[in-house]
Design a protein around this motif. Structure first.
Motif, PDB file in Angstrom:
ATOM      1  N   UNK A  30       0.885  -0.978  -0.094  1.00 56.92           N
ATOM      2  CA  UNK A  30       0.259   0.239  -0.347  1.00 56.92           C
ATOM      3  C   UNK A  30       0.546   1.453  -0.422  1.00 56.92           C
ATOM      4  N   UNK A  31       2.003   1.323   0.959  1.00 56.90           N
ATOM      5  CA  UNK A  31       3.138   2.484   1.054  1.00 56.90           C
ATOM      6  C   UNK A  31       3.368   2.424  -0.392  1.00 56.90           C
ATOM      7  N   UNK A  32       3.222   1.445  -0.569  1.00 55.43           N
ATOM      8  CA  UNK A  32       4.874   1.383  -2.044  1.00 55.43           C
ATOM      9  C   UNK A  32       4.047   2.583  -3.814  1.00 55.43           C
ATOM     10  N   UNK A  33       2.431   1.620  -3.222  1.00 57.80           N
ATOM     11  CA  UNK A  33       1.808   2.246  -4.453  1.00 57.80           C
ATOM     12  C   UNK A  33       1.568   4.032  -4.047  1.00 57.80           C
ATOM     13  N   UNK A  34       0.885   3.981  -3.325  1.00 58.54           N
ATOM     14  CA  UNK A  34       0.940   5.384  -2.251  1.00 58.54           C
ATOM     15  C   UNK A  34       1.897   6.285  -2.934  1.00 58.54           C
ATOM     16  N   UNK A  35       3.677   6.017  -2.995  1.00 54.32           N
ATOM     17  CA  UNK A  35       4.807   6.873  -3.219  1.00 54.32           C
ATOM     18  C   UNK A  35       4.467   6.885  -4.422  1.00 54.32           C
ATOM     19  N   UNK A  36       4.368   5.691  -5.264  1.00 53.13           N
ATOM     20  CA  UNK A  36       4.327   5.369  -6.835  1.00 53.13           C
ATOM     21  C   UNK A  36       3.398   6.311  -7.506  1.00 53.13           C
ATOM     22  N   UNK A  37       2.035   6.506  -6.492  1.00 53.94           N
ATOM     23  CA  UNK A  37       1.981   7.510  -7.149  1.00 53.94           C
ATOM     24  C   UNK A  37       1.600   9.133  -7.290  1.00 53.94           C
ATOM     25  N   UNK A  38       2.107   9.419  -5.916  1.00 52.53           N
ATOM     26  CA  UNK A  38       2.462  10.728  -5.983  1.00 52.53           C
ATOM     27  C   UNK A  38       3.315  11.155  -6.361  1.00 52.53           C
ATOM     28  N   UNK A  39       4.652  10.558  -6.571  1.00 51.26           N
ATOM     29  CA  UNK A  39       5.924  10.751  -7.484  1.00 51.26           C
ATOM     30  C   UNK A  39       5.180  10.396  -8.759  1.00 51.26           C
ATOM     31  N   UNK A  40       4.324  10.547  -9.530  1.00 52.43           N
ATOM     32  CA  UNK A  40       3.505  10.299 -11.067  1.00 52.43           C
ATOM     33  C   UNK A  40       3.065  11.424 -10.887  1.00 52.43           C
ATOM     34  N   UNK A  41       2.266  12.016 -10.005  1.00 54.61           N
ATOM     35  CA  UNK A  41       1.354  12.729 -10.295  1.00 54.61           C
ATOM     36  C   UNK A  41       2.624  14.640  -9.606  1.00 54.61           C
ATOM     37  N   UNK A  42       2.727  14.048  -9.233  1.00 54.81           N
ATOM     38  CA  UNK A  42       4.048  15.276  -8.862  1.00 54.81           C
ATOM     39  C   UNK A  42       5.202  15.786 -10.415  1.00 54.81           C
ATOM     40  N   UNK A  43       5.102  14.068 -10.227  1.00 56.67           N
ATOM     41  CA  UNK A  43       5.949  14.188 -12.958  1.00 56.67           C
ATOM     42  C   UNK A  43       5.277  15.100 -12.977  1.00 56.67           C
ATOM     43  N   UNK A  44       3.872  14.579 -13.177  1.00 52.50           N
ATOM     44  CA  UNK A  44       2.837  15.381 -14.211  1.00 52.50           C
ATOM     45  C   UNK A  44       2.014  16.607 -14.191  1.00 52.50           C
ATOM     46  N   UNK A  45       2.469  16.939 -12.041  1.00 48.92           N
ATOM     47  CA  UNK A  45       2.132  18.905 -12.393  1.00 48.92           C
ATOM     48  C   UNK A  45       3.801  19.536 -12.830  1.00 48.92           C
ATOM     49  N   UNK A  46       4.726  19.044 -13.072  1.00 43.33           N
ATOM     50  CA  UNK A  46       6.369  19.327 -13.441  1.00 43.33           C
ATOM     51  C   UNK A  46       5.846  19.352 -15.162  1.00 43.33           C
ATOM     52  N   UNK A  47       5.274  18.467 -15.235  1.00 46.54           N
ATOM     53  CA  UNK A  47       5.466  18.836 -17.265  1.00 46.54           C
ATOM     54  C   UNK A  47       4.490  19.700 -17.459  1.00 46.54           C
ATOM     55  N   UNK A  48       3.238  19.623 -16.847  1.00 48.78           N
ATOM     56  CA  UNK A  48       2.491  20.004 -16.642  1.00 48.78           C
ATOM     57  C   UNK A  48       2.668  21.684 -16.751  1.00 48.78           C
ATOM     58  N   UNK A  49       4.130  22.459 -16.033  1.00 50.23           N
ATOM     59  CA  UNK A  49       3.806  22.893 -15.798  1.00 50.23           C
ATOM     60  C   UNK A  49       5.082  23.963 -17.212  1.00 50.23           C
ATOM     61  N   UNK A  50       5.301  22.675 -17.455  1.00 45.15           N
ATOM     62  CA  UNK A  50       6.564  23.248 -18.383  1.00 45.15           C
ATOM     63  C   UNK A  50       5.979  23.328 -19.710  1.00 45.15           C
ATOM     64  N   UNK A  51       4.947  22.579 -20.160  1.00 40.72           N
ATOM     65  CA  UNK A  51       3.299  22.032 -21.689  1.00 40.72           C
ATOM     66  C   UNK A  51       2.724  23.545 -21.476  1.00 40.72           C
ATOM     67  N   UNK A  52       2.066  23.158 -20.680  1.00 38.49           N
ATOM     68  CA  UNK A  52       0.683  24.219 -20.615  1.00 38.49           C
ATOM     69  C   UNK A  52       0.903  25.203 -20.329  1.00 38.49           C
ATOM     70  N   UNK A  53       0.798  26.838 -20.822  1.00 36.34           N
ATOM     71  CA  UNK A  53       0.450  27.840 -20.831  1.00 36.34           C
ATOM     72  C   UNK A  53      -0.450  28.414 -19.309  1.00 36.34           C
ATOM     73  N   UNK A  54      -0.070  29.108 -18.543  1.00 35.68           N
ATOM     74  CA  UNK A  54      -0.865  29.443 -17.406  1.00 35.68           C
ATOM     75  C   UNK A  54      -0.894  28.698 -16.424  1.00 35.68           C
ATOM     76  N   UNK A  55       0.226  27.639 -16.593  1.00 37.81           N
ATOM     77  CA  UNK A  55       0.495  27.028 -15.595  1.00 37.81           C
ATOM     78  C   UNK A  55       1.493  27.095 -15.151  1.00 37.81           C
TER      79      UNK A  55
END
Length: 128
Positions: A3-28
């Motif tokens: 459970x903890x591993x899944x939670x940490x992977x989910x948190x890391x993938x979401x953080x990576x997705x937010x980082x990519x969104x800040x790079x690619x989407x204007x307004x973020x």
């Protein structure tokens, strides 16, 4: 431990997705001074987004079930965009340097982008 591993992977993938969104989407935007502040902010914003989605999305889907049926699920784009904006507002209240400029196109495209990227990364990393 799974459970903890899944939670940490989910948190890391979401953080990576937010980082990519800040790079690619204007307004973020993410205005940080250092790499440590950037990573910390992304992790905290990902956690905020996860809590907002976990708490509010089931309530909204239950209350707005008729709208989901009437629009064949397209209202989900609006709901996800609003939850993305709420995440930005909470981050602003917590004085995190993450900001979404407005509902259209930044919040809607950001929510769509983050959802797709986390889905792809979750499938690749087998987070469950």
């Amino acid at each position: 431990m799974g459970f903890l591993k899944g939670l940490l992977i989910r948190l890391a993938t979401t953080a990576l997705a937010f980082w990519l969104a800040t790079l690619l989407i204007p307004g973020i935007t993410l205005d940080s001074d250092s790499a440590v502040q950037t990573v910390t902010t992304l992790i905290l914003v990902a956690a905020i987004f996860g809590v907002v989605n976990a708490v509010l999305q089931p309530i909204i889907k239950t209350v707005g079930c008729g709208f989901y049926l009437l629009t064949l699920g397209l209202i989900a784009l609006v709901v996800n965009g609003l939850l993305f904006l709420l995440t930005s507002w909470i981050a602003d209240q917590a004085e995190l340097p993450f900001h979404v400029d407005g509902f259209w196109p930044a919040a809607v495209l950001g929510a769509l982008f983050v959802g797709i990227v986390t889905w792809i990364l979750g499938a690749i990393l087998d987070r469950d």
